[in-house]
Design a protein around this motif. Structure first.
Motif, PDB file in Angstrom:
ATOM      1  N   LEU A  12      -1.889  23.516 -31.722  1.00 19.02           N
ATOM      2  CA  LEU A  12      -0.910  24.412 -31.111  1.00 19.02           C
ATOM      3  C   LEU A  12       0.504  24.144 -31.602  1.00 19.02           C
ATOM      4  CD1 LEU A  12      -2.113  24.042 -27.408  1.00 19.02           C
ATOM      5  CD2 LEU A  12      -2.648  25.934 -28.958  1.00 19.02           C
ATOM      6  N   GLY A  13       0.726  22.949 -32.156  1.00 21.35           N
ATOM      7  CA  GLY A  13       2.095  22.535 -32.429  1.00 21.35           C
ATOM      8  C   GLY A  13       2.767  22.144 -31.129  1.00 21.35           C
ATOM      9  N   SER A  14       2.154  21.188 -30.420  1.00 16.97           N
ATOM     10  CA  SER A  14       2.581  20.851 -29.062  1.00 16.97           C
ATOM     11  C   SER A  14       3.941  20.171 -29.002  1.00 16.97           C
ATOM     12  CB  SER A  14       1.540  19.937 -28.404  1.00 16.97           C
ATOM     13  OG  SER A  14       1.536  18.659 -29.034  1.00 16.97           O
ATOM     14  N   GLY A  15       4.353  19.558 -30.102  1.00 14.74           N
ATOM     15  CA  GLY A  15       5.599  18.792 -30.078  1.00 14.74           C
ATOM     16  C   GLY A  15       5.380  17.325 -29.795  1.00 14.74           C
ATOM     17  N   PHE A  16       4.155  16.978 -29.367  1.00 14.73           N
ATOM     18  CA  PHE A  16       3.790  15.581 -29.186  1.00 14.73           C
ATOM     19  C   PHE A  16       2.982  15.129 -30.401  1.00 14.73           C
ATOM     20  CE2 PHE A  16       3.942  17.339 -24.798  1.00 14.73           C
ATOM     21  CZ  PHE A  16       5.019  16.593 -24.340  1.00 14.73           C
ATOM     22  N   ASP A  17       2.742  13.822 -30.494  1.00 14.02           N
ATOM     23  CA  ASP A  17       1.968  13.326 -31.622  1.00 14.02           C
ATOM     24  C   ASP A  17       1.155  12.110 -31.208  1.00 14.02           C
ATOM     25  OD1 ASP A  17       3.777  11.167 -31.541  1.00 14.02           O
ATOM     26  OD2 ASP A  17       4.998  11.960 -33.179  1.00 14.02           O
ATOM     27  N   ASP A  20       3.865   8.844 -20.368  1.00 16.16           N
ATOM     28  CA  ASP A  20       5.150   9.189 -19.746  1.00 16.16           C
ATOM     29  C   ASP A  20       5.823  10.328 -20.488  1.00 16.16           C
ATOM     30  OD1 ASP A  20       4.855   7.275 -17.793  1.00 16.16           O
ATOM     31  OD2 ASP A  20       6.049   5.759 -18.814  1.00 16.16           O
ATOM     32  N   ASP A  21       5.702  10.348 -21.816  1.00 19.18           N
ATOM     33  CA  ASP A  21       6.266  11.459 -22.600  1.00 19.18           C
ATOM     34  C   ASP A  21       5.626  12.785 -22.184  1.00 19.18           C
ATOM     35  OD1 ASP A  21       7.796   9.659 -24.131  1.00 19.18           O
ATOM     36  OD2 ASP A  21       6.193   9.425 -25.617  1.00 19.18           O
ATOM     37  N   VAL A  22       4.309  12.779 -22.065  1.00 18.64           N
ATOM     38  CA  VAL A  22       3.570  14.014 -21.782  1.00 18.64           C
ATOM     39  C   VAL A  22       3.841  14.525 -20.375  1.00 18.64           C
ATOM     40  CG1 VAL A  22       1.221  14.889 -21.413  1.00 18.64           C
ATOM     41  CG2 VAL A  22       1.763  13.582 -23.479  1.00 18.64           C
ATOM     42  N   LEU A  23       4.008  13.605 -19.417  1.00 15.12           N
ATOM     43  CA  LEU A  23       4.174  14.016 -18.022  1.00 15.12           C
ATOM     44  C   LEU A  23       5.633  14.207 -17.625  1.00 15.12           C
ATOM     45  CD1 LEU A  23       1.503  11.784 -16.220  1.00 15.12           C
ATOM     46  CD2 LEU A  23       1.390  14.239 -16.700  1.00 15.12           C
ATOM     47  N   ARG A  24       6.551  13.916 -18.522  1.00 15.28           N
ATOM     48  CA  ARG A  24       7.969  14.055 -18.172  1.00 15.28           C
ATOM     49  C   ARG A  24       8.281  15.500 -17.763  1.00 15.28           C
ATOM     50  NH1 ARG A  24       9.905  11.665 -22.331  1.00 15.28           N
ATOM     51  NH2 ARG A  24       9.973   9.632 -21.287  1.00 15.28           N
ATOM     52  N   VAL A  71      -4.475   3.573 -16.098  1.00 15.03           N
ATOM     53  CA  VAL A  71      -3.192   4.074 -16.592  1.00 15.03           C
ATOM     54  C   VAL A  71      -3.011   5.528 -16.150  1.00 15.03           C
ATOM     55  CG1 VAL A  71      -1.845   4.606 -18.661  1.00 15.03           C
ATOM     56  CG2 VAL A  71      -3.197   2.501 -18.561  1.00 15.03           C
ATOM     57  N   LEU A  72      -4.072   6.310 -16.276  1.00 17.06           N
ATOM     58  CA  LEU A  72      -4.016   7.723 -15.902  1.00 17.06           C
ATOM     59  C   LEU A  72      -3.799   7.891 -14.405  1.00 17.06           C
ATOM     60  CD1 LEU A  72      -4.453  10.680 -16.940  1.00 17.06           C
ATOM     61  CD2 LEU A  72      -6.846  10.404 -16.247  1.00 17.06           C
ATOM     62  N   THR A  73      -4.553   7.149 -13.604  1.00 21.51           N
ATOM     63  CA  THR A  73      -4.428   7.250 -12.148  1.00 21.51           C
ATOM     64  C   THR A  73      -3.005   6.962 -11.696  1.00 21.51           C
ATOM     65  OG1 THR A  73      -6.743   6.705 -11.712  1.00 21.51           O
ATOM     66  CG2 THR A  73      -5.174   6.215  -9.964  1.00 21.51           C
ATOM     67  N   ARG A  74      -2.431   5.875 -12.180  1.00 23.93           N
ATOM     68  CA  ARG A  74      -1.073   5.511 -11.776  1.00 23.93           C
ATOM     69  C   ARG A  74      -0.062   6.592 -12.184  1.00 23.93           C
ATOM     70  NH1 ARG A  74      -2.895   0.276 -13.782  1.00 23.93           N
ATOM     71  NH2 ARG A  74      -3.230  -1.153 -12.001  1.00 23.93           N
ATOM     72  N   ALA A  75      -0.209   7.104 -13.400  1.00 28.99           N
ATOM     73  CA  ALA A  75       0.759   8.090 -13.896  1.00 28.99           C
ATOM     74  C   ALA A  75       0.654   9.414 -13.149  1.00 28.99           C
ATOM     75  CB  ALA A  75       0.558   8.302 -15.394  1.00 28.99           C
ATOM     76  N   LEU A  76      -0.573   9.877 -12.883  1.00 32.37           N
ATOM     77  CA  LEU A  76      -0.735  11.141 -12.164  1.00 32.37           C
ATOM     78  C   LEU A  76      -0.231  11.022 -10.733  1.00 32.37           C
ATOM     79  CD1 LEU A  76      -4.265  12.311 -13.394  1.00 32.37           C
ATOM     80  CD2 LEU A  76      -2.025  13.036 -14.232  1.00 32.37           C
ATOM     81  N   ALA A  77      -0.496   9.865 -10.103  1.00 28.45           N
ATOM     82  CA  ALA A  77       0.000   9.656  -8.746  1.00 28.45           C
ATOM     83  C   ALA A  77       1.523   9.605  -8.732  1.00 28.45           C
ATOM     84  CB  ALA A  77      -0.589   8.378  -8.167  1.00 28.45           C
ATOM     85  N   ALA A  78       2.114   8.966  -9.738  1.00 31.71           N
ATOM     86  CA  ALA A  78       3.578   8.893  -9.821  1.00 31.71           C
ATOM     87  C   ALA A  78       4.197  10.277 -10.007  1.00 31.71           C
ATOM     88  CB  ALA A  78       3.989   7.976 -10.964  1.00 31.71           C
ATOM     89  N   PHE A  98      -2.388  15.191 -21.071  1.00 32.29           N
ATOM     90  CA  PHE A  98      -2.020  16.466 -21.682  1.00 32.29           C
ATOM     91  C   PHE A  98      -3.062  17.529 -21.337  1.00 32.29           C
ATOM     92  CE2 PHE A  98      -2.137  19.480 -25.245  1.00 32.29           C
ATOM     93  CZ  PHE A  98      -0.803  19.854 -25.339  1.00 32.29           C
ATOM     94  N   ALA A  99      -4.349  17.183 -21.472  1.00 31.76           N
ATOM     95  CA  ALA A  99      -5.417  18.128 -21.145  1.00 31.76           C
ATOM     96  C   ALA A  99      -5.397  18.496 -19.670  1.00 31.76           C
ATOM     97  CB  ALA A  99      -6.772  17.536 -21.524  1.00 31.76           C
ATOM     98  N   ALA A 100      -5.077  17.532 -18.823  1.00 30.26           N
ATOM     99  CA  ALA A 100      -5.126  17.752 -17.378  1.00 30.26           C
ATOM    100  C   ALA A 100      -3.950  18.559 -16.848  1.00 30.26           C
ATOM    101  CB  ALA A 100      -5.173  16.398 -16.654  1.00 30.26           C
ATOM    102  N   THR A 101      -2.811  18.536 -17.557  1.00 32.43           N
ATOM    103  CA  THR A 101      -1.598  19.079 -16.948  1.00 32.43           C
ATOM    104  C   THR A 101      -0.771  20.016 -17.805  1.00 32.43           C
ATOM    105  OG1 THR A 101      -0.163  17.252 -17.708  1.00 32.43           O
ATOM    106  CG2 THR A 101      -1.377  16.915 -15.648  1.00 32.43           C
ATOM    107  N   SER A 102      -0.923  20.012 -19.120  1.00 31.48           N
ATOM    108  CA  SER A 102       0.041  20.725 -19.960  1.00 31.48           C
ATOM    109  C   SER A 102       0.011  22.236 -19.741  1.00 31.48           C
ATOM    110  CB  SER A 102      -0.212  20.439 -21.437  1.00 31.48           C
ATOM    111  OG  SER A 102       0.678  21.211 -22.233  1.00 31.48           O
ATOM    112  N   PRO A 103       1.165  22.837 -19.512  1.00 31.89           N
ATOM    113  CA  PRO A 103       1.221  24.306 -19.409  1.00 31.89           C
ATOM    114  C   PRO A 103       0.896  24.989 -20.731  1.00 31.89           C
ATOM    115  CG  PRO A 103       3.424  23.335 -19.286  1.00 31.89           C
ATOM    116  CD  PRO A 103       2.464  22.200 -19.215  1.00 31.89           C
ATOM    117  N   MET A 104       0.962  24.264 -21.834  1.00 31.10           N
ATOM    118  CA  MET A 104       0.629  24.857 -23.132  1.00 31.10           C
ATOM    119  C   MET A 104      -0.843  25.231 -23.229  1.00 31.10           C
ATOM    120  SD  MET A 104       2.861  22.698 -25.914  1.00 31.10           S
ATOM    121  CE  MET A 104       3.205  21.204 -25.006  1.00 31.10           C
TER     122      MET A 104
END
Length: 344
Positions: free
Chosen positions: A17-22, A28-32, A53-60, A273-279
């Motif tokens: 897609l050209g997400s802008g991430f790599d 933290d970059d993806v969920l910002r 790692v995923l659980t903590r970040a999604l809860a945060a 990214f798969a779980a949350t990205s609006p892209m």
């Protein structure tokens, strides 16, 4: 009801897609900037490795996260003080445990916005089977998650916009589904059994998206990269990790995200990214790597210390194979007395 998307259409979706991430982007970059307040998430084995790692970040980010674990006490101890996280018992090798977990969730009346099928069984050196006679990697990595996903369908539908994320591996490239011997009774190779189970998870994402996209439920398969220190690759042993270039002579992890060697925070990023990205709002039934949709690559690329091929292979996104596996999974979940003589 099975969708009508052809293999060609599925292949067309498998374009970056050209997400802008790599590859070096972190979770933290993806969920910002993403607010998950009011969203309910289930993460299988969300207390260890990438799952933690995923659980903590999604809860945060505001989500309410339920961790499915065989040992809830151990899982809770691994996540002390993390707000909006609860643990419930889930043993993917035990159909009764899977059914009970899903029933408790459905009885609660909560919609399910994201299901992350993350748990995985390290490849045992010798063939292991469950009480049904099913090879343990296929039964845990694929069949248990398939049963869970089917059972949680009402809660996913109730979310009016849900995602199912299957954590797979670039190892899927090394085996399709062994239709004549999915349980490796005629001969067991741990690497082939692992690869087959990971192909199955990609096909589950394809099959789910074809059936449920019209209900607002989208499916994704994610290759997180190779992360040293997770339970899965820790089971390999230091000597093998050195040969693969994953640790140095002192036993320290070698981090090189460009070739797929990642930190836990980098590895978990594509799952988030798969779980949350609006892209991905209008995209589903795809395989992701490095925080983007993967291109298709069927070249027979070897794994070396400097190259870990992980692009999706076409056998893992074939809609005909996805339909066949879905039907096989339904057959294997039936009580023995109700199975057909020879599932196709």
């Amino acid at each position: 009801m099975t969708g009508t998307g052809s293999g060609e259409e599925v292949g067309r979706r498998q374009r970056p897609l050209g997400s802008g991430f790599d590859a070096a982007s972190t979770i933290d970059d993806v969920l910002r900037g993403i607010d998950l307040s009011g969203q309910n998430v289930i993460v299988t084995a969300g207390h260890t490795g990438l799952g933690a790692v995923l659980t903590r970040a999604l809860a945060a980010a505001g989500a309410s996260v339920t961790v499915g674990a065989r040992d809830p006490q151990r899982a809770a101890a691994a996540l002390p003080g993390v707000e909006r996280v609860q643990v419930d018992r889930l043993d993917l090798l035990d159909p009764a445990s899977v059914a009970s977990f899903a029933q408790r969730w459905n009885d609660s009346g909560r919609p399910l916005h994201v299901l992350v099928n993350n748990a995985g069984l390290p490849a045992p050196a010798e063939r292991v089977q469950d009480d049904r006679g099913h090879e343990a990697q296929f039964a845990t990595n694929y069949l248990g998650h398939f049963q869970l996903t089917l059972a949680l369908h009402p809660a996913l539908r109730a979310a009016r916009g849900a995602r199912v994320v299957n954590v797979t591996s670039g190892a899927h490239r090394f085996s399709g589904i062994r239709w004549d011997d999915v349980h490796a009774t005629a001969g067991y190779d741990p690497g082939v059994a692992y690869a087959q189970s990971k192909t199955a998870l990609v096909l589950l994402a394809v099959g789910l998206d074809r059936r449920w996209a019209a209900e607002g439920i989208r499916g994704y398969a994610v290759h997180p990269g190779v992360v040293v220190g997770t339970d899965l690759n820790a089971a390999v042993g230091d000597d093998a990790l050195r040969v693969m270039g994953l640790i140095d002579g002192a036993g320290r992890p070698v981090i090189d995200p460009v070739v797929g060697k990642k930190t836990p925070e980098q590895g978990a990023s594509t799952i988030a990214f798969a779980a949350t990205s609006p892209m991905l709002h209008d995209v589903g039934g795809v395989y992701l790597k490095d925080n983007d949709v993967s291109a298709v690559n069927d070249q027979p690329l070897p794994v070396t210390a400097d190259s870990i091929p992980s692009e999706v292979a076409s056998h893992a996104i074939d809609p005909r194979a996805a339909d066949r596996l879905w039907k096989l999974g339904e057959e294997l979940l039936r009580p023995p007395s109700r199975r057909s003589a020879r599932p196709r």
